[in-house]
Design a protein around this motif. Sequence first.
Motif, PDB file in Angstrom:
ATOM      1  N   TYR A  71      17.674  12.449  16.897  1.00 54.52           N
ATOM      2  CA  TYR A  71      18.463  13.651  16.620  1.00 54.52           C
ATOM      3  C   TYR A  71      17.872  14.420  15.430  1.00 54.52           C
ATOM      4  N   ALA A  72      17.473  13.704  14.388  1.00 56.50           N
ATOM      5  CA  ALA A  72      16.895  14.364  13.217  1.00 56.50           C
ATOM      6  C   ALA A  72      15.622  15.123  13.593  1.00 56.50           C
ATOM      7  N   MET A  92      14.811  16.257  16.605  1.00 56.21           N
ATOM      8  CA  MET A  92      15.175  17.379  17.473  1.00 56.21           C
ATOM      9  C   MET A  92      15.680  18.555  16.644  1.00 56.21           C
ATOM     10  N   PHE A  93      16.587  18.287  15.696  1.00 55.57           N
ATOM     11  CA  PHE A  93      17.123  19.369  14.877  1.00 55.57           C
ATOM     12  C   PHE A  93      16.062  19.974  13.965  1.00 55.57           C
ATOM     13  N   ILE A 121      13.869  22.266  16.175  1.00 59.40           N
ATOM     14  CA  ILE A 121      14.596  23.494  16.530  1.00 59.40           C
ATOM     15  C   ILE A 121      14.687  24.416  15.318  1.00 59.40           C
ATOM     16  N   ARG A 122      14.985  23.851  14.161  1.00 53.45           N
ATOM     17  CA  ARG A 122      15.102  24.647  12.936  1.00 53.45           C
ATOM     18  C   ARG A 122      13.739  25.242  12.556  1.00 53.45           C
ATOM     19  N   ASP A 140      21.810  28.984  14.395  1.00 51.56           N
ATOM     20  CA  ASP A 140      22.701  27.830  14.342  1.00 51.56           C
ATOM     21  C   ASP A 140      23.360  27.545  15.693  1.00 51.56           C
ATOM     22  N   LEU A 162      21.248  25.213  17.680  1.00 55.97           N
ATOM     23  CA  LEU A 162      21.385  23.834  17.216  1.00 55.97           C
ATOM     24  C   LEU A 162      22.631  23.195  17.804  1.00 55.97           C
ATOM     25  N   LEU A 163      23.722  23.943  17.770  1.00 58.56           N
ATOM     26  CA  LEU A 163      24.987  23.431  18.312  1.00 58.56           C
ATOM     27  C   LEU A 163      24.876  23.198  19.813  1.00 58.56           C
ATOM     28  N   GLY A 198      22.471  20.134  20.482  1.00 57.50           N
ATOM     29  CA  GLY A 198      23.122  18.886  20.099  1.00 57.50           C
ATOM     30  C   GLY A 198      24.224  18.495  21.077  1.00 57.50           C
TER      31      GLY A 198
END
Length: 145
Positions: free
Chosen positions: A43-44, A46-47, A50-51, A57, A60-61, A64
Amino acid sequence: MSESDEDPIMAELAEQPVLAERTVYGAPRRFDLATMLTVTTSYALMFAIIRACGAPDGMLLWAGGFVTLVGAAQALLFSGASPRAASILASVAFVLVTVGFADAASWGVLMIAGIFWGVPLGYLTGALIGGIFLIADAIRRRIER
């Protein structure tokens, strides 16, 4: 050429190979420490990716929520026996709801989005989630040694 003069390489090639047991990886119903470590790291990453791409944002939502829904579907639907089919079903449902709320589109547009976006996204996400749990299994085996 007698039986004893037979080439050992040819004899080995003539034997039928024993196929390894095929395991389909998917989200388990219970997590151990290795699984939690692998999932949290995934998850870290992936985020972070994306960031780094400059996504808003909302993306991201969405990502996730999508990955979480697909993983939950793998664990819960079909008693975990068919993780790829569960991934595709969850993905199509998520895409239909997303497109339906975002666009208030017609049924035709919803079906096209579900088929052309939901099915491939679900399968690929399900395969990636399976790969994450394959890595978790390898970590678990390494720790147990």
